[in-house]
Design an enzyme around this catalytic site. Structure first.
Site, PDB file in Angstrom:
ATOM      1  N   GLY A  48       0.999  -1.258  -0.105  1.00 10.67           N
ATOM      2  CA  GLY A  48      -0.134   0.269   0.317  1.00 10.67           C
ATOM      3  C   GLY A  48       0.982   1.340  -0.281  1.00 10.67           C
ATOM      4  O   GLY A  48       1.784   1.593  -0.223  1.00 10.67           O
ATOM      5  N   ASN A  49       0.366   2.247   0.007  1.00 16.91           N
ATOM      6  CA  ASN A  49       0.783   3.940  -0.004  1.00 16.91           C
ATOM      7  C   ASN A  49       0.392   4.384   1.348  1.00 16.91           C
ATOM      8  O   ASN A  49      -0.788   4.638   1.773  1.00 16.91           O
ATOM      9  CB  ASN A  49       0.932   3.942  -1.184  1.00 16.91           C
ATOM     10  CG  ASN A  49      -0.573   4.838  -1.467  1.00 16.91           C
ATOM     11  OD1 ASN A  49      -1.218   5.302  -1.378  1.00 16.91           O
ATOM     12  ND2 ASN A  49      -1.084   3.880  -2.304  1.00 16.91           N
ATOM     13  N   ARG A  50       0.803   5.395   1.850  1.00 17.76           N
ATOM     14  CA  ARG A  50       0.502   5.882   2.549  1.00 17.76           C
ATOM     15  C   ARG A  50      -0.484   7.455   2.112  1.00 17.76           C
ATOM     16  O   ARG A  50      -1.057   8.541   3.171  1.00 17.76           O
ATOM     17  CB  ARG A  50       1.662   7.231   3.377  1.00 17.76           C
ATOM     18  CG  ARG A  50       1.979   6.286   4.037  1.00 17.76           C
ATOM     19  CD  ARG A  50       3.698   7.121   4.734  1.00 17.76           C
ATOM     20  NE  ARG A  50       3.482   8.437   5.393  1.00 17.76           N
ATOM     21  CZ  ARG A  50       4.002   9.274   5.403  1.00 17.76           C
ATOM     22  NH1 ARG A  50       5.590   9.480   4.526  1.00 17.76           N
ATOM     23  NH2 ARG A  50       4.019  10.855   5.618  1.00 17.76           N
TER      24      ARG A  50
END
Ligand code: C5P
Length: 232
Positions: free
Chosen positions: A29-31
Site C-alpha cells: 500500500g501507500n500513505r
C-alpha cells in the site's frame, strides 16, 4: 468562482491509496489518506455537481467529509478494481479526476493462504506492472470530457518538479495535471497541501496552498474555466 458553477456537471473522482493483496492478510500500500480526493468530491458537490467518489483505502474519519446527497461512493481495493470502476463510471462523466494513489506494481501471485515463516527463508515477492489507469481513461475520453491527473513529486527543486510534471502530463495525455510536492512530512497524510495546476499544453493555469478544501476550490476553478473553453 461562483458556488453553482458546476451545476449539473457529472464528475467522477478517485481518492485514497490502492491495496495490492499479497495473501489474505497482507497488502502493498501507500500513505495516501484520501483527503485531497475527498475534498475535491465535497467541493464539486457544494458547487452543484453530481459526484461519484471511487474510494480506494481512505484513512479513518476522512470519508465522513464526503457525506452529501449528491455524492455516491463506490469502494474499491486493488488497482485493478479501481480501473474497472473508473472505466465504468467515466462513461457518463463530464469530468474525470484521478486523485487516487495507485500502486505501480502488484504481486504476480496472490497466495490463497497466509504466508508463514515455517517454509524457511525470506519470501520473494515478484511484481508485475499495473495499468496506467489515467492514461487509459485519457486515451478513451469522449469529446468534451476533461481528464485530470495528479503528480506527487519529491524533486530537487521547483524547476525539476514542473519539468517532470509536464513530461507526465504529455505521456499520460491528461488535460489538467495537479502537481504536488510530497515528502516524509508533506503532502500524503497531511491536512494542508500546496499545488501547481497545469492546463493544456503544460501552461501553468493556477497555484494554491492551504487546506485541502481550499486547494480543491482552486483546482475546480481551473477545471470550470477549461470546460468553458472546451465547450465554446
Ligand atoms: O506516474 P505517477 O504515479 O506519478 O502518476 C500519477 C497520476 O497517475 C495520478 O493521477 C494517478 O492517479 C495516476 N495513476 C494511474 N495508474 C497508475 C499509476 C498512477 O492512473 N498505475
Amino acid at each position: 468562482l461562483t458556488p453553482g458553477d458546476l451545476a449539473g456537471v457529472r464528475v467522477v473522482v478517485s481518492a485514497g491509496g490502492t491495496r495490492e493483496p499479497i495473501d489474505p492478510v497482507r497488502f502493498l500500500g501507500n500513505r495516501s489518506s484520501g483527503r485531497q480526493g475527498v475534498a475535491l468530491a465535497a467541493e464539486a458537490a457544494a458547487r452543484g455537481a453530481e459526484v461519484t467518489l471511487v474510494s480506494a483505502h481512505i484513512s479513518g474519519d476522512v470519508l465522513a467529509e464526503a457525506r452529501h446527497p449528491s455524492i455516491r461512493i463506490v469502494p474499491v481495493g486493488a488497482a485493478a478494481d479501481l480501473a474497472e470502476a473508473m472505466t465504468r463510471e467515466s462513461e457518463v462523466a463530464d469530468v474525470v479526476v484521478m486523485a487516487a494513489a495507485v500502486a505501480d506494481y502488484r504481486p504476480v501471485q496472490v497466495s490463497e493462504r497466509k504466508l508463514t515463516k515455517e517454509g524457511g527463508g525470506v519470501p520473494a515477492i515478484d511484481l508485475i506492472e499495473n495499468e496506467d489507469i489515467v492514461a487509459s481513461l485519457a486515451a478513451a475520453r469522449r469529446p468534451g470530457q476533461l481528464v485530470v491527473g495528479f503528480a506527487a513529486e519529491t524533486p530537487e527543486d521547483q524547476a525539476e518538479m514542473l519539468a517532470r510534471a509536464r513530461g507526465k502530463q504529455q505521456r499520460k495525455g491528461v488535460d489538467v495535471l495537479v502537481v504536488n510536492e510530497v515528502g516524509w512530512e508533506r503532502g500524503f497524510e497531511s491536512v494542508e497541501n500546496a499545488v501547481h495546476i497545469l492546463g493544456p499544453g503544460g501552461v501553468e493555469a493556477g497555484a494554491a496552498s492551504g487546506s485541502k478544501r481550499a486547494v480543491a476550490a482552486a483546482i475546480w476553478g481551473v477545471i470550470a474555466e477549461q470546460r468553458v473553453l472546451n465547450l465554446s
